[in-house]
Design an enzyme around this catalytic site. Structure first.
Site, PDB file in Angstrom:
ATOM      1  CD  GLU A   1      -3.225  -0.761   2.023  1.00 54.33           C
ATOM      2  OE1 GLU A   1      -3.139   0.147   2.859  1.00 54.33           O
ATOM      3  OE2 GLU A   1      -4.232  -1.445   1.846  1.00 54.33           O
TER       4      GLU A   1
ATOM      5  CD  GLU B   1      -4.083  -5.368   3.763  1.00 57.74           C
ATOM      6  OE1 GLU B   1      -4.843  -4.446   4.144  1.00 57.74           O
ATOM      7  OE2 GLU B   1      -2.850  -5.298   3.820  1.00 57.74           O
TER       8      GLU B   1
HETATM    9  C1  BGC Z   1      -3.352  -1.952   5.778  1.00 59.37           C
HETATM   10  C2  BGC Z   1      -3.434  -2.732   7.072  1.00 59.37           C
HETATM   11  C3  BGC Z   1      -4.548  -2.160   7.926  1.00 59.37           C
HETATM   12  C4  BGC Z   1      -5.841  -2.386   7.189  1.00 59.37           C
HETATM   13  C5  BGC Z   1      -7.106  -2.013   7.940  1.00 59.37           C
HETATM   14  C6  BGC Z   1      -4.681  -1.576   5.203  1.00 59.37           C
HETATM   15  O1  BGC Z   1      -4.636  -0.252   4.816  1.00 59.37           O
HETATM   16  O2  BGC Z   1      -2.538  -2.609   4.856  1.00 59.37           O
HETATM   17  O3  BGC Z   1      -2.190  -2.713   7.694  1.00 59.37           O
HETATM   18  O4  BGC Z   1      -4.586  -2.687   9.212  1.00 59.37           O
HETATM   19  O5  BGC Z   1      -5.811  -1.649   6.003  1.00 59.37           O
HETATM   20  O6  BGC Z   1      -7.259  -0.650   8.058  1.00 59.37           O
END
Ligand code: BGC
Length: 466
Positions: free
Chosen positions: A168, A367
């Site tokens: 990110e 993610e």
């Molecule tokens: C990040 C994580 C973060 C998640 C939830 C992402 O932006 O990679 O490290 O905890 O979002 O906010």
């Protein structure tokens, strides 16, 4: 070495889960300082919290129990990041064998449980020694990172078949780091990010992109047989008022900065023209060399990691950096999650857009997940009722699989996150886990969303679960 089976997984990051901030010869990282010295969470949440203990995941006795939960969940992959300062306490130079041994053991333990390790090299924690030398603003950072990556490749490359260079860029470099800078300077709100900050961070982003491409090249030159890619935070940008030309222009610019900048870099070996023009105006030192673009073009990733939480509704806002606000807007009736409006339809559109505009690359969702606060986190004996998270996950998987049906080369899905953990500047106050963690006792309690995801994984998708 590269499997063709759809990967169901979960994701995490070192600083958010490991704790053990001074164990076994680890050097200090920027985050150790942000939390312990600058007390960064206090400015944002009013509470002083650190990742010194986090969820104790560095501890083998603890993580073996955690791996047992992964098996119960049925996942076939676990994405985690490495703490650079455990491996190279000073960022470069001396290697800390104990740090390497820890990760080698963790990889073996995952593999023995039938879970594929997916390793992120950089998820925001930079050795303090390198931060002191200017961090990512220093062009030498490209070399520091390549050196670190090659140490990791030699230590873990034979057993790890997927690496992610960076996590990110946009969120870390254009949101979190500028906020930290504001916290350190102690002037005004941490959220008051300026155009000048965007201007200098453009140089840091350029260094990440070049370091990633060079590392991909290094892995290939060394005969690495697995896959290597990068994880981007992608957010479809929607004009808050679709009838207003200012908002339409703002959403287009936000799209160039947040999404197309990195996508074009990774898959076209160049930056969008509006990004070049704008950032050159903001910072005359932002002057990428032509050779850098050749490096990008020659070293495309094997896959794209898509981190998707929400689209961004964008409106013109003169006081915000670049003249638009992408964070404080949600016209939807459905309440937003911590990371934005709940709009799985935009995940499908995003994936199909990448298929169409970037030549259908291999994609893993690296993610996706949500937190909604205490109303969705009711601890009740041995379970936690979190219907909104369960619903969010089910609908997003459904949308992703729809895109796959429509020809997107989607190879896997990783939920964020298996466990509640240290949510950066929000400390322990924002829970994203499928498993509840009592941060005082380290007790793990699976939530109802754990069951939802377990059923989805067992059925290989959503449709069969009804
Ligand atoms: C990040 C994580 C973060 C998640 C939830 C992402 O932006 O990679 O490290 O905890 O979002 O906010």
């Amino acid at each position: 070495m590269v499997s063709t089976k759809f990967l169901w997984g979960a994701a995490s990051a070192a600083y958010q889960v490991e704790g053990a901030w001074q164990a076994d010869g680890k050097g200090l990282s920027n985050w150790d300082l942000y939390t312990n010295v600058y007390r960064a969470t206090e400015t944002v949440t009013g509470k002083h919290e650190t990742g010194n203990v986090a969820i104790n995941a560095y501890d083998r006795a603890q993580y073996l129990q955690d791996i047992a939960l992964m098996r119960e969940l049925g996942i076939t992959g676990y994405r985690f990041s490495l703490s650079w300062a455990r491996i190279l306490p000073d960022g470069v130079g001396r290697i800390n064998e104990a740090g390497i041994a820890h990760y080698q053991q963790f990889v073996v333990d995952l593999l023995e449980a039938g879970i594929e390790p997916i390793v992120t090299l950089y998820h925001w924690d930079l050795p303090r020694a390198l931060d002191d030398r200017g961090g990512w603003l220093n062009r030498e950072s490209v070399g520091w990172f390549r050196n670190y990556a090659s140490v990791v490749r030699e230590a873990l490359g034979a057993k790890v078949s997927k690496f992610i260079t960076f996590n990110e860029p946009f969120i870390d470099l254009f949101l979190i780091e500028p906020m930290i800078e504001n916290i350190k300077s102690g002037v005004g709100s941490p959220f008051a990010i300026t155009d000048a900050q965007y201007g200098h961070q453009a140089v840091a982003l350029h260094h990440w992109l070049v370091a990633s491409a060079e590392t991909i090249g290094d892995f290939r030159a060394a005969g690495y047989r697995g896959e290597i890619g990068m994880a981007l935070p992608l957010m479809p940008t929607i004009p808050e008022n679709p009838g207003k030309s200012e908002d339409i222009r703002a959403a287009a610019l936000a799209d160039a900065v947040i999404n197309r900048w990195c996508l074009d870099a990774l898959f076209k070996g160049r930056y969008p023209i509006e990004v070049m023009t704008l950032f050159r105006q903001l910072n005359p030192d932002f002057a990428p060399f032509e050779e850098d673009f050749a490096i990008l073009a020659a070293n495309k990733p094997d896959f794209l990691g898509v981190n998707f939480y929400a689209p961004a509704f964008v409106r013109q806002e003169d006081s915000a950096p670049l003249g638009y606000d992408w964070m404080n807007t949600n016209p939807d009736p459905e309440p937003a999650a911590f990371n934005g409006p709940v709009r799985p339809d935009y995940l499908r559109r995003l994936l199909e857009r990448i298929r169409d505009e970037y030549d259908n690359p291999a994609i893993y969702i690296t993610e996706n997940g949500a937190g909604f606060g205490p109303t969705d986190e009711v601890l009740d004996g041995d379970t936690v009722h979190d219907p909104r998270r369960a619903n969010y996950i089910r609908r997003h998987i459904e949308a992703a699989l729809k895109a796959k049906e429509n020809g997107v080369d989607l190879r896997g899905y990783m939920v964020w996150s298996l466990f509640d953990n240290f949510e950066w500047l929000h400390g322990y106050g924002r829970r994203f886990g499928l498993v509840h963690v009592d941060f005082d006792t380290q007790k793990r309690t699976p939530k109802r969303s754990f069951d939802t995801y377990r059923d989805i994984v067992a059925n290989g998708g959503v449709a069969a679960t009804g």
